[in-house]
Design a protein around this motif. Structure first.
Motif, short mmCIF file in Angstrom:
data_model
loop_
_atom_site.label_atom_id
_atom_site.label_comp_id
_atom_site.label_asym_id
_atom_site.label_seq_id
_atom_site.Cartn_x
_atom_site.Cartn_y
_atom_site.Cartn_z
N GLN A 99 17.31 -0.48 27.73
CA GLN A 99 16.19 -1.37 26.73
C GLN A 99 14.97 -1.36 27.21
O GLN A 99 13.84 -1.19 26.65
CB GLN A 99 16.80 -2.62 26.69
CG GLN A 99 17.86 -2.75 25.79
CD GLN A 99 18.47 -4.02 25.45
OE1 GLN A 99 18.48 -4.81 26.47
NE2 GLN A 99 19.52 -4.06 24.55
N LYS A 100 14.88 -1.56 28.56
CA LYS A 100 13.43 -1.53 29.29
C LYS A 100 12.50 -0.18 29.21
O LYS A 100 11.16 -0.25 28.94
CB LYS A 100 13.82 -1.85 30.90
CG LYS A 100 12.31 -1.93 31.81
CD LYS A 100 12.80 -2.16 33.12
CE LYS A 100 11.63 -2.23 34.06
NZ LYS A 100 11.98 -2.53 35.48
N TYR A 144 12.87 1.99 26.76
CA TYR A 144 12.52 2.08 25.57
C TYR A 144 11.31 1.24 25.16
O TYR A 144 10.29 1.50 24.53
CB TYR A 144 13.75 1.44 24.37
CG TYR A 144 13.41 1.41 22.96
CD1 TYR A 144 13.33 2.79 22.27
CD2 TYR A 144 12.97 0.58 22.56
CE1 TYR A 144 12.72 2.63 20.97
CE2 TYR A 144 12.70 0.12 21.07
CZ TYR A 144 12.77 1.51 20.15
OH TYR A 144 12.11 1.39 18.91
N LYS A 145 11.35 0.07 25.60
CA LYS A 145 9.97 -0.90 25.61
C LYS A 145 9.04 -0.02 26.27
O LYS A 145 7.71 -0.26 25.93
CB LYS A 145 10.38 -2.27 26.21
CG LYS A 145 9.37 -3.38 25.99
CD LYS A 145 9.74 -4.53 26.64
CE LYS A 145 8.58 -5.51 26.52
NZ LYS A 145 9.18 -6.67 27.22
N HIS A 178 7.66 2.39 23.85
CA HIS A 178 7.07 1.98 22.80
C HIS A 178 5.72 1.37 22.96
O HIS A 178 4.72 1.63 22.62
CB HIS A 178 8.07 0.84 22.18
CG HIS A 178 7.32 0.16 20.82
ND1 HIS A 178 7.22 1.05 19.80
CD2 HIS A 178 6.69 -1.06 20.56
CE1 HIS A 178 6.64 0.22 18.89
NE2 HIS A 178 6.34 -1.12 19.31
N GLN A 179 5.57 0.59 24.39
CA GLN A 179 4.23 0.20 24.58
C GLN A 179 3.33 1.45 24.89
O GLN A 179 2.07 1.13 24.61
CB GLN A 179 4.44 -0.81 25.83
CG GLN A 179 5.28 -2.08 25.49
CD GLN A 179 5.58 -2.75 26.91
OE1 GLN A 179 5.61 -2.05 28.11
NE2 GLN A 179 5.65 -4.28 26.72
#
Length: 190
Positions: A141-142, A144-145, A148-149
């Motif tokens: 998740q980290k 992926y974030k 995305h950022q």
């Protein structure tokens, strides 16, 4: 005959709107941002060059460290492709498979001898089939974030955001190199 026409009309109804949307869509990102949005290591050296271009543009003081990490990664990939490491990995995989099969046979015997219930069997069977992932859910998740950022910052050409995100990517790449090195070492030691 009518059914054929109905199918053709339905097919055209589905195809025409999607084609029209594809025609109307405007490119919202520059070509470099689109390339960055994908997986950066998909094509090896080509993407390493893209990383270095981005790093030199937004965090030039870290370019030498990035070059070191990318060179290390390239060397680890060469090691992974070597015949010796491939054979070691295959042998380790076969060994793990045999161990899992033996554990499963033992579990079936325990069920047959009524040492455990069906519910306990199912629970232990799930444990045997649970794959050990190299990245936890929180880490995925980290990442992926972060991806995305970075993608959003590239679309907006936000230098401040990119200068704070690139060091995070560098840390991620360092961890990945350590993981690959450890994996190669574990596979090749006897």
């Amino acid at each position: 005959m009518k059914m054929r026409w109905i199918f053709w009309v339905l097919a055209l109804m589905l195809v025409i709107p999607t084609g029209a949307l594809a025609e109307q869509r405007e490119p919202s990102m520059e070509a470099g941002a689109q390339a960055f949005a994908g997986h950066m290591f998909k094509h090896g050296e080509l993407d390493e060059q893209k990383w270095l271009e981005i790093v030199k543009k937004y965090t030039p003081n870290q370019a030498a460290e990035w070059q070191k990490i990318l060179n290390e990664r390239k060397e680890l990939r060469k090691q992974l492709q070597s015949e010796e490491v491939q054979k070691a990995l295959q042998a380790k995989h076969a060994e793990m498979k045999k161990k899992r099969e033996a554990d499963f046979d033992q579990l079936i015997d325990r069920l047959a001898n009524k040492e455990i219930t069906k519910q306990q069997f199912k629970k232990e069977w799930k444990k045997l089939h649970k794959h050990k992932r190299w990245m936890t859910k929180a880490e995925r998740q980290k990442l992926y974030k972060l991806h995305h950022q970075t993608h959003e910052a590239m679309k907006k050409n936000d230098q401040q955001a990119l200068s704070s995100l690139l060091p995070q990517w560098l840390e991620h790449m360092k961890k990945e190199n350590e993981r690959l090195a450890k994996w190669i070492q574990e596979a090749t030691q006897k």
